[in-house]
Write a protein that holds these residues in place. Sequence first.
Motif, PDB file in Angstrom:
ATOM      1  N   ARG A   1       3.692  30.972   7.619  1.00  0.00           N
ATOM      2  CA  ARG A   1       4.607  30.135   6.348  1.00  0.00           C
ATOM      3  C   ARG A   1       6.654  30.301   6.678  1.00  0.00           C
ATOM      4  NH1 ARG A   1       5.908  26.773   1.899  1.00  0.00           N
ATOM      5  NH2 ARG A   1       7.149  27.943   1.001  1.00  0.00           N
ATOM      6  N   VAL A   2       6.383  32.164   7.498  1.00  0.00           N
ATOM      7  CA  VAL A   2       7.980  32.687   7.638  1.00  0.00           C
ATOM      8  C   VAL A   2       7.982  32.211   9.091  1.00  0.00           C
ATOM      9  CG1 VAL A   2       8.149  34.165   5.480  1.00  0.00           C
ATOM     10  CG2 VAL A   2       7.465  34.133   7.676  1.00  0.00           C
ATOM     11  N   VAL A   3       7.512  32.119   9.828  1.00  0.00           N
ATOM     12  CA  VAL A   3       7.868  31.932  11.635  1.00  0.00           C
ATOM     13  C   VAL A   3       7.453  30.980  11.873  1.00  0.00           C
ATOM     14  CG1 VAL A   3       6.830  33.000  13.314  1.00  0.00           C
ATOM     15  CG2 VAL A   3       6.714  34.297  11.157  1.00  0.00           C
ATOM     16  N   PHE A   4       6.771  29.836  11.136  1.00  0.00           N
ATOM     17  CA  PHE A   4       6.559  28.450  11.914  1.00  0.00           C
ATOM     18  C   PHE A   4       6.579  27.972  10.754  1.00  0.00           C
ATOM     19  CE2 PHE A   4       3.063  31.105  13.748  1.00  0.00           C
ATOM     20  CZ  PHE A   4       3.728  30.964  15.308  1.00  0.00           C
ATOM     21  N   GLU A   5       6.866  27.768  10.099  1.00  0.00           N
ATOM     22  CA  GLU A   5       7.199  26.742   9.006  1.00  0.00           C
ATOM     23  C   GLU A   5       8.260  26.398   8.180  1.00  0.00           C
ATOM     24  OE1 GLU A   5       4.927  25.716   4.920  1.00  0.00           O
ATOM     25  OE2 GLU A   5       3.654  26.104   6.266  1.00  0.00           O
ATOM     26  N   ILE A   6       9.666  26.461   9.463  1.00  0.00           N
ATOM     27  CA  ILE A   6      10.766  26.512   9.547  1.00  0.00           C
ATOM     28  C   ILE A   6      10.357  24.534  10.503  1.00  0.00           C
ATOM     29  CG2 ILE A   6      12.056  28.544  10.271  1.00  0.00           C
ATOM     30  CD1 ILE A   6      12.050  28.183  12.684  1.00  0.00           C
ATOM     31  N   ASP A   7       9.672  24.132  11.224  1.00  0.00           N
ATOM     32  CA  ASP A   7       9.778  23.260  11.348  1.00  0.00           C
ATOM     33  C   ASP A   7       8.719  22.036  10.648  1.00  0.00           C
ATOM     34  OD1 ASP A   7       8.619  20.796  13.037  1.00  0.00           O
ATOM     35  OD2 ASP A   7       8.598  22.294  14.929  1.00  0.00           O
ATOM     36  N   PRO A   8       9.225  21.451  10.046  1.00  0.00           N
ATOM     37  CA  PRO A   8       7.954  20.561   9.179  1.00  0.00           C
ATOM     38  C   PRO A   8       6.926  20.056   9.212  1.00  0.00           C
ATOM     39  CG  PRO A   8      10.524  19.721   8.870  1.00  0.00           C
ATOM     40  CD  PRO A   8      10.346  21.294  10.458  1.00  0.00           C
ATOM     41  N   GLU A   9       7.205  19.630  10.758  1.00  0.00           N
ATOM     42  CA  GLU A   9       5.482  18.932  11.515  1.00  0.00           C
ATOM     43  C   GLU A   9       4.316  20.341  11.043  1.00  0.00           C
ATOM     44  OE1 GLU A   9       6.489  17.887  15.061  1.00  0.00           O
ATOM     45  OE2 GLU A   9       7.256  16.377  14.400  1.00  0.00           O
ATOM     46  N   ALA A  10       4.863  21.689  10.667  1.00  0.00           N
ATOM     47  CA  ALA A  10       3.662  23.365  11.182  1.00  0.00           C
ATOM     48  C   ALA A  10       3.467  22.791   9.284  1.00  0.00           C
ATOM     49  CB  ALA A  10       4.456  24.484  11.405  1.00  0.00           C
ATOM     50  N   LYS A  11       3.885  22.571   8.161  1.00  0.00           N
ATOM     51  CA  LYS A  11       3.590  22.392   6.993  1.00  0.00           C
ATOM     52  C   LYS A  11       2.392  22.780   7.122  1.00  0.00           C
ATOM     53  CE  LYS A  11       5.380  21.881   2.140  1.00  0.00           C
ATOM     54  NZ  LYS A  11       5.027  22.721   2.297  1.00  0.00           N
ATOM     55  N   VAL A  12       1.821  23.438   6.498  1.00  0.00           N
ATOM     56  CA  VAL A  12       0.371  23.117   5.682  1.00  0.00           C
ATOM     57  C   VAL A  12      -0.112  22.565   3.961  1.00  0.00           C
ATOM     58  CG1 VAL A  12      -1.795  24.895   5.931  1.00  0.00           C
ATOM     59  CG2 VAL A  12      -0.304  24.690   7.845  1.00  0.00           C
ATOM     60  N   ASP A  13      -0.753  22.115   3.830  1.00  0.00           N
ATOM     61  CA  ASP A  13      -1.425  22.282   2.883  1.00  0.00           C
ATOM     62  C   ASP A  13      -2.189  23.268   2.332  1.00  0.00           C
ATOM     63  OD1 ASP A  13      -2.891  21.603   0.308  1.00  0.00           O
ATOM     64  OD2 ASP A  13      -3.370  19.827   0.913  1.00  0.00           O
ATOM     65  N   LEU A  14      -1.370  24.698   1.794  1.00  0.00           N
ATOM     66  CA  LEU A  14      -2.772  25.782   1.637  1.00  0.00           C
ATOM     67  C   LEU A  14      -3.391  25.562   0.774  1.00  0.00           C
ATOM     68  CD1 LEU A  14       0.556  28.134   1.429  1.00  0.00           C
ATOM     69  CD2 LEU A  14      -1.290  28.383   3.376  1.00  0.00           C
ATOM     70  N   ASP A  15      -3.258  24.980  -0.392  1.00  0.00           N
ATOM     71  CA  ASP A  15      -4.474  24.605  -1.513  1.00  0.00           C
ATOM     72  C   ASP A  15      -6.119  23.691  -1.050  1.00  0.00           C
ATOM     73  OD1 ASP A  15      -2.389  25.242  -4.118  1.00  0.00           O
ATOM     74  OD2 ASP A  15      -1.633  23.308  -3.602  1.00  0.00           O
ATOM     75  N   ALA A  16      -5.509  23.132  -0.063  1.00  0.00           N
ATOM     76  CA  ALA A  16      -6.543  22.664   0.563  1.00  0.00           C
ATOM     77  C   ALA A  16      -6.915  23.689   1.219  1.00  0.00           C
ATOM     78  CB  ALA A  16      -6.339  21.107   1.137  1.00  0.00           C
ATOM     79  N   LEU A  17      -6.080  24.217   2.132  1.00  0.00           N
ATOM     80  CA  LEU A  17      -7.023  25.487   3.000  1.00  0.00           C
ATOM     81  C   LEU A  17      -7.883  26.231   2.517  1.00  0.00           C
ATOM     82  CD1 LEU A  17      -6.659  26.399   5.519  1.00  0.00           C
ATOM     83  CD2 LEU A  17      -5.151  28.052   4.998  1.00  0.00           C
ATOM     84  N   PHE A  18      -7.385  26.478   0.983  1.00  0.00           N
ATOM     85  CA  PHE A  18      -7.849  27.674   0.135  1.00  0.00           C
ATOM     86  C   PHE A  18      -9.275  26.992  -0.473  1.00  0.00           C
ATOM     87  CE2 PHE A  18      -4.045  30.509   2.433  1.00  0.00           C
ATOM     88  CZ  PHE A  18      -4.693  31.460   2.044  1.00  0.00           C
ATOM     89  N   ALA A  19      -8.829  26.161  -0.882  1.00  0.00           N
ATOM     90  CA  ALA A  19      -9.941  25.222  -1.191  1.00  0.00           C
ATOM     91  C   ALA A  19     -11.569  25.655   0.195  1.00  0.00           C
ATOM     92  CB  ALA A  19      -9.681  23.946  -2.218  1.00  0.00           C
ATOM     93  N   GLN A  20     -11.274  25.264   0.881  1.00  0.00           N
ATOM     94  CA  GLN A  20     -11.554  25.081   2.296  1.00  0.00           C
ATOM     95  C   GLN A  20     -12.467  26.479   2.511  1.00  0.00           C
ATOM     96  OE1 GLN A  20     -11.106  22.347   4.979  1.00  0.00           O
ATOM     97  NE2 GLN A  20     -12.304  23.765   6.519  1.00  0.00           N
ATOM     98  N   HIS A  21     -11.525  26.916   2.296  1.00  0.00           N
ATOM     99  CA  HIS A  21     -11.905  29.083   3.017  1.00  0.00           C
ATOM    100  C   HIS A  21     -13.183  29.121   1.547  1.00  0.00           C
ATOM    101  CE1 HIS A  21     -12.195  32.568   4.017  1.00  0.00           C
ATOM    102  NE2 HIS A  21     -11.252  33.393   2.968  1.00  0.00           N
TER     103      HIS A  21
END
Length: 210
Positions: free
Chosen positions: A174-194
């Motif tokens: 989040r703090v290193v790569f998401e300065i690029d909007p294309e790198a944004k991750v859906d965290l809710d979906a990610l942790f639901a899958q986890h």
Amino acid sequence: MLRARTLEAKDERRQAFLTAALDEFFERGFAAARMDDIARRAGLSKGALYLYFESKEALFTALIDTIAAPNVERLERAAAAAPSAAAALHALMTLAPRLIRDTPLPRVAKVILADSRSFPDVVRRYRTQIVDRVLGIVAGILARGRESGELAVEDPKLAARLVVAPVILSAIWRVVFEIDPEAKVDLDALFAQHERMLLRALAPDSGAAA
């Protein structure tokens, strides 16, 4: 009434210094950050800063106490209140995206990782009071699930590191790569899958133990 206003002003000034310090540490690194620049960023004098904090280490320790520790307590309360190990894991997987997305915790973690050799005593404090506690929470949930028969876990302490690993990656991402909007991750979906993957992998009839 004057006393109350004075205390409130002191709290506001202290918070201004902490906010400025985190911004300075995050942007410049702990080693390069200077007390003068922190005071300037806060819009206050260096002398005033030293009335509240004697060093950069003291500032970062206060950041741990005011940002990280209360959120660990949130996790502890959520785990303790859950009626089962699966419910406790669900509570943690629901909280994780909020902590990463809505709090300064990822910025604190980035400073720790980027400049840990500059303040080893504070890093040790962060590990013992924050990281070890989080791992302990998760290990406790897994041990609880093993005892109840909900989960097949060989070593809860080791398995806890595997459970927590995506949290660390997501915070840094989040703090290193998401300065690029294309790198944004859906965290809710990610942790639901986890969560779903964990419960399948640790199911007693899955034939595998973590």
